[in-house]
Design a protein around this motif. Structure first.
Motif, PDB file in Angstrom:
ATOM      1  N   ARG A 426      69.742  64.748  53.841  1.00  0.00           N
ATOM      2  CA  ARG A 426      70.156  64.524  52.464  1.00  0.00           C
ATOM      3  C   ARG A 426      71.814  65.464  52.154  1.00  0.00           C
ATOM      4  O   ARG A 426      72.714  64.970  51.639  1.00  0.00           O
ATOM      5  CB  ARG A 426      69.155  65.058  51.518  1.00  0.00           C
ATOM      6  N   THR A 427      71.561  66.574  52.800  1.00  0.00           N
ATOM      7  CA  THR A 427      72.783  67.536  52.602  1.00  0.00           C
ATOM      8  C   THR A 427      73.746  66.961  53.155  1.00  0.00           C
ATOM      9  O   THR A 427      75.009  66.834  52.669  1.00  0.00           O
ATOM     10  CB  THR A 427      72.568  69.041  53.177  1.00  0.00           C
ATOM     11  N   LYS A 428      73.849  66.256  54.386  1.00  0.00           N
ATOM     12  CA  LYS A 428      74.933  65.624  55.234  1.00  0.00           C
ATOM     13  C   LYS A 428      75.491  64.468  54.291  1.00  0.00           C
ATOM     14  O   LYS A 428      76.640  64.205  54.062  1.00  0.00           O
ATOM     15  CB  LYS A 428      74.479  65.239  56.442  1.00  0.00           C
ATOM     16  N   ALA A 429      74.389  63.686  53.621  1.00  0.00           N
ATOM     17  CA  ALA A 429      74.671  62.550  52.822  1.00  0.00           C
ATOM     18  C   ALA A 429      75.823  63.019  51.711  1.00  0.00           C
ATOM     19  O   ALA A 429      76.703  62.448  51.251  1.00  0.00           O
ATOM     20  CB  ALA A 429      73.710  61.743  52.437  1.00  0.00           C
ATOM     21  N   LYS A 430      75.150  64.073  51.117  1.00  0.00           N
ATOM     22  CA  LYS A 430      76.037  64.461  49.831  1.00  0.00           C
ATOM     23  C   LYS A 430      77.396  64.806  50.315  1.00  0.00           C
ATOM     24  O   LYS A 430      78.203  64.603  49.551  1.00  0.00           O
ATOM     25  CB  LYS A 430      75.329  65.663  49.359  1.00  0.00           C
ATOM     26  N   LYS A 431      77.568  65.654  51.437  1.00  0.00           N
ATOM     27  CA  LYS A 431      78.960  66.237  51.906  1.00  0.00           C
ATOM     28  C   LYS A 431      79.807  64.878  52.159  1.00  0.00           C
ATOM     29  O   LYS A 431      81.014  64.868  51.881  1.00  0.00           O
ATOM     30  CB  LYS A 431      78.617  66.806  53.349  1.00  0.00           C
ATOM     31  N   GLU A 432      79.064  63.853  52.622  1.00  0.00           N
ATOM     32  CA  GLU A 432      80.012  62.571  52.947  1.00  0.00           C
ATOM     33  C   GLU A 432      80.048  61.673  51.402  1.00  0.00           C
ATOM     34  O   GLU A 432      80.515  60.475  51.656  1.00  0.00           O
ATOM     35  CB  GLU A 432      79.088  61.665  54.141  1.00  0.00           C
ATOM     36  N   LYS A 433      79.579  62.210  50.432  1.00  0.00           N
ATOM     37  CA  LYS A 433      79.676  61.478  49.292  1.00  0.00           C
ATOM     38  C   LYS A 433      78.886  60.322  49.382  1.00  0.00           C
ATOM     39  O   LYS A 433      79.196  59.401  48.434  1.00  0.00           O
ATOM     40  CB  LYS A 433      81.035  61.016  48.817  1.00  0.00           C
ATOM     41  N   ASN A 434      77.830  60.206  50.219  1.00  0.00           N
ATOM     42  CA  ASN A 434      76.911  59.020  49.816  1.00  0.00           C
ATOM     43  C   ASN A 434      75.759  59.299  49.191  1.00  0.00           C
ATOM     44  O   ASN A 434      74.630  59.786  49.552  1.00  0.00           O
ATOM     45  CB  ASN A 434      76.584  58.719  51.569  1.00  0.00           C
ATOM     46  N   PHE A 435      76.131  59.282  47.660  1.00  0.00           N
ATOM     47  CA  PHE A 435      75.104  59.863  46.853  1.00  0.00           C
ATOM     48  C   PHE A 435      73.970  58.829  46.777  1.00  0.00           C
ATOM     49  O   PHE A 435      72.707  59.455  46.374  1.00  0.00           O
ATOM     50  CB  PHE A 435      75.681  60.063  45.479  1.00  0.00           C
ATOM     51  N   ALA A 436      74.158  57.634  47.051  1.00  0.00           N
ATOM     52  CA  ALA A 436      73.125  56.708  46.957  1.00  0.00           C
ATOM     53  C   ALA A 436      71.927  56.913  48.051  1.00  0.00           C
ATOM     54  O   ALA A 436      70.855  57.049  47.660  1.00  0.00           O
ATOM     55  CB  ALA A 436      73.578  55.300  47.082  1.00  0.00           C
ATOM     56  N   LEU A 437      72.530  57.456  49.189  1.00  0.00           N
ATOM     57  CA  LEU A 437      71.639  57.910  50.210  1.00  0.00           C
ATOM     58  C   LEU A 437      70.751  59.227  50.050  1.00  0.00           C
ATOM     59  O   LEU A 437      69.793  59.146  50.168  1.00  0.00           O
ATOM     60  CB  LEU A 437      72.225  57.860  51.751  1.00  0.00           C
ATOM     61  N   ALA A 438      71.631  59.977  49.411  1.00  0.00           N
ATOM     62  CA  ALA A 438      71.061  61.321  49.033  1.00  0.00           C
ATOM     63  C   ALA A 438      69.960  61.058  48.050  1.00  0.00           C
ATOM     64  O   ALA A 438      68.990  61.737  48.232  1.00  0.00           O
ATOM     65  CB  ALA A 438      72.064  62.193  48.559  1.00  0.00           C
TER      66      ALA A 438
END
Ligand SMILES: Nc1ncnc2c1ncn2[C@@H]1O[C@H](COP(=O)(O)OP(=O)(O)OP(=O)(O)O)[C@@H](O)[C@H]1O
Ligand SMILES: [Zn+2]
Length: 464
Positions: A426-438
């Protein structure tokens, strides 16, 4: 409690013959193969009826037979070059493996036809002596014209039945609706000595005989799939009532079909899924839950998608149970003032569950009540609650789910490592601005009973 009785085509108040006791017979499988999801329906439904009757304080004697002598078994034995008995014994063993997986309690008695040959011969002899049976070349037939109530279960008279019947031409029978009680032995078939020569029983006679032997002339409930109404159950009534002069079964219960693309799942059509195959992909508790999610008389279309949905629903109930178990370890203290009203609400769920089950075992409504109870628990119980309130909630949840025999497996708690792994993703997804996945990962964790807190030091987690 009300049950829909096929005999009267009405929902009737259930009153057993003997107070506090129920005698119940359910037609069991023909054992030449693994059983399929369609066959599983009556086994699961009537097991649930039995469990509910026991919950309401009845002592239930439950008989479910194995048909272990039959054309299909004999064909399979000849194909595999083993005896019919070996085929049957193998699939009886396999039956129990799958039935256990489906949470089906063992019957009080599981009689096999081949252990009842002497009783079958005596029964047929009685029918012959009373003038209800006739013999042609070593075969014995039931004379349907002699039994005036023939057709009372399927609500058809003999003339209509004969007109509509597509019955094989058989010159030996006096009338087309007559059916075989005892068949003379043919080459390559198992046979037993009888007054009519060597032979084997017809299909219908076994249930009349075993029901009488283990439960008596009149029983409370006789059940099976809808396809058994005619001719199987009609013929059972004819045999048993002709012989004893008494009513055979007082309540006749029939479940609707499991369909595939709106067609009955059946071995002959080849559109079936065995429970054994399904068990490779799904926990069989999901199959049980799926069956109980519909009313037993309604047709149900079976698909993978439906099972997946059932699995997700069951998982939600496990989460509620997990939350309660967690709170039971953590909380302390007696009931708080504000919790007293909530206790009354708890009791209402129990009453509604009983009302649903009393209404012709409406398991679909009973499961809806359990979901509402789960929602009530999720929104009213937290770390501020008293231990006593958590305990009462837990006891009711377990009481109701136990009646249906669901949500009672030990589930392993999600491992810390698995949780940390998801948090990292989730942290990685947030960094990549993939908020849906997060967000999706956060919701998944929430389903597992894990709450996240984003702090300056990183994401922390705790159990709900
Ligand atoms: N598709 C189905 N849906 C619900 N119940 C079914 C279905 N198919 C069979 N049953 C029921 O399963 C029980 C076991 O019956 P049995 O082993 O004799 O199966 P069967 O009738 O031979 O199955 P099939 O119709 O596949 O040949 C019976 O009560 C029968 O009514
Ligand atoms: Zn039967």
């Amino acid at each position: 409690m009300k049950l829909y009785n096929t005999l009267t085509r009405k929902k009737e108040e259930f009153i057993p013959l003997e107070e506090g006791k129920v005698k119940m017979y359910v037609c069991g499988p023909t054992v030449y193969n693994y059983f399929h999801i369609g066959n599983a329906r009556p086994f699961i439904i009537f097991d649930t009826l039995r469990r509910y009757l026991e919950y309401r304080g009845y002592k239930v004697t439950y008989v479910q037979n194995f048909t272990d002598v039959d054309d299909k078994i004999i064909n399979k034995a000849n194909e595999e070059k083993i005896s019919a008995d070996e085929v049957a014994s193998k699939y009886i063993k396999e039956y129990f493996i799958d039935a256990d997986g489906l949470g089906i309690k063992r019957a009080t008695i599981h009689p096999r036809v081949t252990d009842n040959i002497k009783e079958i011969i005596e029964f047929v002899k009685d029918l012959e002596n009373k003038g209800y049976a006739y013999v042609v070349d070593g075969d014995v037939y039931f004379d349907t014209k002699k039994f005036k109530d023939y057709g009372k279960l399927s609500k058809q008279n003999l003339e209509d039945l004969e007109a509509g019947a597509r019955i094989e031409i058989n010159d030996k029978k006096k009338n087309p609706m007559d059916f075989v009680l005892w068949k003379s032995k043919k080459e390559g078939e198992p046979g037993w000595n009888s007054p009519w020569g060597e032979g084997r029983p017809g299909w219908h006679i076994e249930c009349s005989v075993m029901s009488r032997r283990y439960l008596g002339d009149t029983i409370d409930i006789h059940a099976g799939g809808q396809d058994l109404t005619f001719p199987h159950h009609e013929n059972e009534i004819a045999q048993s009532e002709a012989r004893s002069g008494n009513q055979f079964a007082r309540y006749w219960l029939h479940n609707g079909y499991i369909n595939v693309n709106n067609e009955k799942m059946s071995k002959s059509k080849g559109n079936f899924f065995t429970v054994r195959d399904i068990s490779k992909e799904f926990d069989l508790e999901v199959v049980r839950f799926f069956m109980l999610s519909a009313h037993y008389k309604n047709p149900v279309n079976f698909s993978d998608e439906m099972l997946k949905q059932a699995g997700a629903g069951l998982e939600r109930l496990y989460n509620t149970k997990g939350k309660l178990e967690f709170l039971l370890e953590k909380l302390s203290g007696n009931l708080k003032e504000e919790e007293k009203n909530l206790l009354d609400e708890l009791d209402k769920y129990k009453q509604r569950f009983i009302e649903s089950m009393d209404d012709d075992i409406n398991t679909a409504d009973a499961i809806s009540v359990i979901f509402e109870l789960a929602r009530f628990i999720n929104s009213n119980l937290n770390e501020e609650s008293s231990l006593e309130f958590a305990k009462r909630s837990y006891d009711l949840f377990v009481e109701l789910t136990n009646v249906l025999n669901i949500v009672n497996k030990e589930k392993e708690e999600a491992l810390d490592e698995e949780i940390q792994n998801l948090i990292d993703q989730r942290t990685k997804a947030k960094k990549e601005k993939n908020f849906a996945l997060a967000d999706e990962i956060r919701d998944r964790l929430l389903d597992m009973g894990i709450v996240l807190e984003d702090t300056r030091q990183g994401t922390k987690w705790r159990r709900v």
